[in-house]
Design a protein around this motif. Structure first.
Motif, PDB file in Angstrom:
ATOM      1  N   ARG A   1       0.847  -1.182   0.000  1.00 30.88           N
ATOM      2  CA  ARG A   1       0.000   0.000   0.000  1.00 30.88           C
ATOM      3  C   ARG A   1       0.886   1.236   0.000  1.00 30.88           C
ATOM      4  N   SER A   2       0.687   2.109  -0.944  1.00 29.39           N
ATOM      5  CA  SER A   2       1.491   3.322  -1.023  1.00 29.39           C
ATOM      6  C   SER A   2       1.090   4.278   0.097  1.00 29.39           C
ATOM      7  N   PRO A   3       1.959   5.198   0.466  1.00 32.46           N
ATOM      8  CA  PRO A   3       1.590   6.217   1.454  1.00 32.46           C
ATOM      9  C   PRO A   3       0.419   7.049   0.941  1.00 32.46           C
ATOM     10  N   ARG A   4      -0.457   7.431   1.864  1.00 30.38           N
ATOM     11  CA  ARG A   4      -1.614   8.254   1.502  1.00 30.38           C
ATOM     12  C   ARG A   4      -1.570   9.535   2.315  1.00 30.38           C
ATOM     13  N   GLN A   5      -1.679  10.647   1.628  1.00 29.18           N
ATOM     14  CA  GLN A   5      -1.547  11.951   2.282  1.00 29.18           C
ATOM     15  C   GLN A   5      -2.896  12.654   2.341  1.00 29.18           C
ATOM     16  N   PHE A   6      -3.135  13.312   3.473  1.00 28.48           N
ATOM     17  CA  PHE A   6      -4.371  14.051   3.697  1.00 28.48           C
ATOM     18  C   PHE A   6      -4.011  15.457   4.178  1.00 28.48           C
ATOM     19  N   THR A   7      -4.798  16.423   3.757  1.00 26.81           N
ATOM     20  CA  THR A   7      -4.557  17.810   4.139  1.00 26.81           C
ATOM     21  C   THR A   7      -5.773  18.351   4.876  1.00 26.81           C
ATOM     22  N   PHE A   8      -5.511  18.916   6.052  1.00 35.20           N
ATOM     23  CA  PHE A   8      -6.571  19.523   6.868  1.00 35.20           C
ATOM     24  C   PHE A   8      -6.138  20.953   7.192  1.00 35.20           C
ATOM     25  N   GLY A   9      -6.540  21.912   6.359  1.00 31.43           N
ATOM     26  CA  GLY A   9      -6.095  23.273   6.583  1.00 31.43           C
ATOM     27  C   GLY A   9      -4.584  23.354   6.420  1.00 31.43           C
ATOM     28  N   LYS A  10      -3.882  23.770   7.487  1.00 29.49           N
ATOM     29  CA  LYS A  10      -2.424  23.878   7.445  1.00 29.49           C
ATOM     30  C   LYS A  10      -1.725  22.600   7.914  1.00 29.49           C
ATOM     31  N   THR A  11      -2.505  21.590   8.248  1.00 26.05           N
ATOM     32  CA  THR A  11      -1.936  20.324   8.723  1.00 26.05           C
ATOM     33  C   THR A  11      -1.974  19.287   7.602  1.00 26.05           C
ATOM     34  N   THR A  12      -0.846  18.601   7.414  1.00 25.22           N
ATOM     35  CA  THR A  12      -0.824  17.476   6.481  1.00 25.22           C
ATOM     36  C   THR A  12      -0.478  16.207   7.248  1.00 25.22           C
ATOM     37  N   LEU A  13      -1.082  15.113   6.846  1.00 27.19           N
ATOM     38  CA  LEU A  13      -0.868  13.826   7.516  1.00 27.19           C
ATOM     39  C   LEU A  13      -0.712  12.749   6.452  1.00 27.19           C
ATOM     40  N   THR A  14       0.329  11.940   6.588  1.00 25.01           N
ATOM     41  CA  THR A  14       0.574  10.821   5.686  1.00 25.01           C
ATOM     42  C   THR A  14       0.530   9.537   6.486  1.00 25.01           C
TER      43      THR A  14
END
Length: 531
Positions: free
Chosen positions: A323-336
Motif C-alpha cells: 500500500r502506497s503512502p496516503r496523504q491528507f490535508t486539513f487546513g495547514k496540517t498534512t498527515l501521511t
C-alpha cells in the motif's frame, strides 16, 4: 513531592540474573544495569520503601551486597515541586489531538491502582471514543487487557453498534483460561504478566480470583461474554504473521485513535508490581477525519476478511499487498499514513522505513528521536548524512535495547560490538555495520521509574514534523509486521512532542558508557578488528 530517583553504581559493580538460558551480564554503565529482557533496574528507580534496596529481589535476580559502593539517590515523582512553575497546557491541532500518559500539565486518578498522578488517562481517551460510536467500532491491537475499554465495547455492542476486534495471536487467549499446569510452565516474563493480571482482577484484595471478578476484570472474557466477534493473525490459516502490532481504533468511519500503547495497564497506567511505575512512556493521537478513517478501515478489512469462522481469507503480514503512502490535508496540517509490511523484493524507498527515511532527509535544523528500539541500518546511515550537513541530532532509546550489538545507538556513538549469541570464536561483525566517522554524544537512555519502558516510536523533525505510530524502527516492522506509521506536519502537534522529548532528555544519561567502550576494546584486541 516531585522526585527524580536513581541508582548510581560504581563501574566494578556486577549483577547476575538467572534466566532459563543462564545468561550472565554486566551493567553497561553507571546508572543502567540491564539490557536483557525480563530484568530491568531502570535509571529512574523510585520506590516507596527503599530500606532493603541492597537485597531487593528483582524478578529472578537481585541487587546484592557485593561490597561495592552503592549510592542511592531516591525520591518519588508525583507533582511539580514547590517553587517550580507548573507548565501550561499546549493548544491542540484542530484535527490531530495529542496525548501522553506522562503529560506534566494533566492529572487523573488511575482506575485500578487508585492513585492520583500526572499524565493523560489514555484509557479514558479510548473509552470516550468508543462510547461516542453510533454505527461501528473496529479495534486492532496487539495486546488487550484493559477492562474499561472491553466494557465500553460490550456496552456499544449490546446497543446495536457493530464491534470487531483483531488481536495478535500470542495475546488472544484470556489469562483466566490457563490451567495450573500451563501456569507452572510460564517463563519468567509471562509469569510476571500473569501475576499482573491477577492483581488487576483481584478487586477485593483477598489474593483470590473469583469468577465474578474474572467476569468484570478479564478484558477478553468481557468481550467473549458480550459475543463480540474477534480474530487474530492465525485467521488466514497460518501460525501468525511476524506480529499483528497495530494499535488503532476506528469509530463510525469518522474518528481514529492511533497510539504507541497496547491496551494494557502497563502501557497506559503502570505496574502493580512496581509502586513507582507510572506506565511505559506512550503517546496517543485522536484524529477526526472521515478520509483517514476510511484508510484505516481498509487496512482493518484486509485483515478481517469475512471474520471468525469463515474462509481463511484474512491477510496479515507479507500476505497483504503493498500500500502506497496516503496523504491528507486539513487546513495547514498534512498527515501521511502508510501501513506495513513491505515485501523485501520492492525497493526500500517504497517501504514504511523508506517513508521514515524520506522524512528524516527533509531535516535542516534538528532531529530528535524517542524510540523503543532502533536497528535499521538504512536509517542510521541517512541520519549520519544529515549530521554531516549540520543537522543537530538527539536520540533516546529504551535502556533494554540501547546498547545491544544490533542497536544503531552504537553506530551513532562511533562503536561496534559483536553479537554475543555468535560462537565465542566468531569475530565477524554485523553485516553492513557503519559506525559514524564523527560520533555524537547526544545519544543515550532516559531515566525511568522501575518497571517502565520508553515505548514511544517517534521522531521530531525541525520542530514541525512528527513520525509516530506503532511502527518500531526495525527491519522486522518493515518487512513482517502489521504496523501503522503516521507522518504529521503540524506545529501544534509538534509542540506536544517537543515537550515530551524535552521531559525525557532533560534527565537522560547520554554518551558512550565506559563499560561499552571497554567491551569494544576487548573485542577489538581479541579479534584484531577495527571496531
Amino acid at each position: 513531592m516531585a522526585v527524580s530517583a536513581w541508582i548510581l553504581f560504581q563501574d566494578s559493580l556486577q549483577l547476575r540474573q538467572s534466566f532459563r538460558n543462564s545468561k550472565e551480564f554486566n551493567p553497561p554503565f553507571r546508572g543502567q544495569v540491564s539490557s536483557l529482557p525480563d530484568f530491568r533496574v531502570v535509571l529512574g528507580c523510585c520506590e516507596e520503601n527503599l530500606e532493603a534496596m541492597g537485597n531487593r529481589k528483582l524478578g529472578q535476580g537481585k541487587i546484592g551486597g557485593l561490597g561495592l559502593g552503592l549510592m542511592l539517590l531516591c525520591a518519588c515523582q508525583t507533582e511539580v515541586p514547590p517553587g517550580v512553575e507548573q507548565p501550561q497546557p499546549l493548544p491542540q491541532d484542530p484535527i490531530v489531538e495529542v496525548y501522553f500518559n506522562h503529560n506534566s500539565t494533566a492529572k487523573y486518578t488511575e482506575p485500578y491502582r487508585h492513585r492520583t498522578r500526572q499524565g493523560d488517562d489514555l484509557e479514558a481517551k479510548i473509552v470516550a471514543a468508543i462510547q461516542s460510536a453510533h454505527s461501528s467500532v473496529d479495534v486492532a491491537v496487539q495486546e488487550f487487557r484493559l477492562p474499561r475499554v472491553a466494557q465500553a465495547l460490550a456496552d456499544r455492542h449490546r446497543a446495536g453498534v457493530r464491534v470487531r476486534v483483531i488481536l495478535e495471536n500470542t495475546y488472544s487467549r484470556p489469562w483466566s483460561s490457563l490451567s495450573n499446569q500451563e501456569i507452572a510452565r510460564l517463563d519468567p516474563r509471562d509469569r510476571g504478566r500473569y501475576q499482573e493480571f491477577r492483581r488487576l482482577v483481584d478487586r477485593n484484595g483477598d489474593h483470590q480470583v473469583s469468577q465474578a471478578e474474572i467476569n468484570q476484570g478479564d478484558a477478553l472474557v468481557i468481550l467473549q461474554k458480550a459475543g463480540i466477534p474477534r480474530i487474530d493473525d492465525t485467521a488466514n490459516g497460518s501460525a501468525g504473521s511476524g506480529l499483528m502490532h497495530h494499535k488503532f481504533v476506528v469509530v463510525d468511519q469518522q474518528l481514529v485513535i492511533a497510539t504507541s500503547a497496547n491496551f494494557t495497564p502497563s502501557d497506559a497506567h503502570g505496574d502493580f508490581a512496581h509502586p513507582a511505575s507510572t506506565g511505559n512512556a506512550n503517546n496517543l493521537l485522536r484524529i477526526e477525519s472521515r478520509e483517514l478513517a476510511v484508510a484505516f478501515t481498509e487496512e482493518f478489512n484486509l485483515m478481517w476478511g469475512d471474520g471468525p469462522g469463515g474462509k481463511p481469507d484474512s491477510k496479515f503480514g507479507p500476505q497483504k499487498p503493498w500500500r502506497s503512502p496516503r496523504q491528507f490535508t486539513f487546513g495547514k496540517t498534512t498527515l501521511t499514513v502508510q501501513f506495513s509490511p513491505t515485501s523485501p523484493t520492492l525497493p526500500w524507498e517504497r517501504s514504511t522505513n523508506g517513508l521514515i527515511g524520506k522524512t528524516l532527509s527533509t531535516a535542516t535544523q534538528s532531529i530528535d528521536l524517542a524510540l523503543f528500539v532502533f536497528s535499521e541500518q538504512h536509517l542510521v546511515n541517512l541520519l549520519e548524512t544529515r549530521q554531516q550537513e549540520g543537522v543537530k541530532i538527539k536520540t533516546l532509546i529504551d535502556p533494554g535495547f540501547a546498547y545491544r550489538p544490533y542497536s544503531e545507538a552504537l553506530d551513532m556513538l562511533g562503536i561496534s560490538l559483536l553479537n554475543p549469541s555468535q560462537r565465542r570464536d566468531n569475530c565477524t561483525p554485523k553485516a553492513n555495520n557503519r559506525p559514524w566517522k564523527n560520533p555524537i554524544t547526544t545519544v543515550g537512555v532516559p531515566r525511568l521509574a522501575r518497571g517502565d519502558l520508553l515505548h514511544h516510536k517517534f521522531g521530531l523533525i525541525d520542530d514541525t514534523t512528527i513520525v509516530t505510530g506503532s511502527h518500531n524502527w526495525t527491519e522486522s516492522a518493515n518487512q513482517n509486521n502489521d504496523e501503522t506509521l503516521l507522518v504529521i506536519h503540524s506545529p501544534w502537534a509538534a509542540a506536544h512532542f517537543r515537550r515530551e522529548f524535552d521531559r525525557l532528555y532533560g534527565t537522560a544519561v547520554t554518551g558512550l558508557p565506559p563499560t561499552i567502550r571497554r567491551k569494544a576494546a576487548a573485542q577489538k584486541k581479541k579479534c584484531h578488528l577495527n571496531l
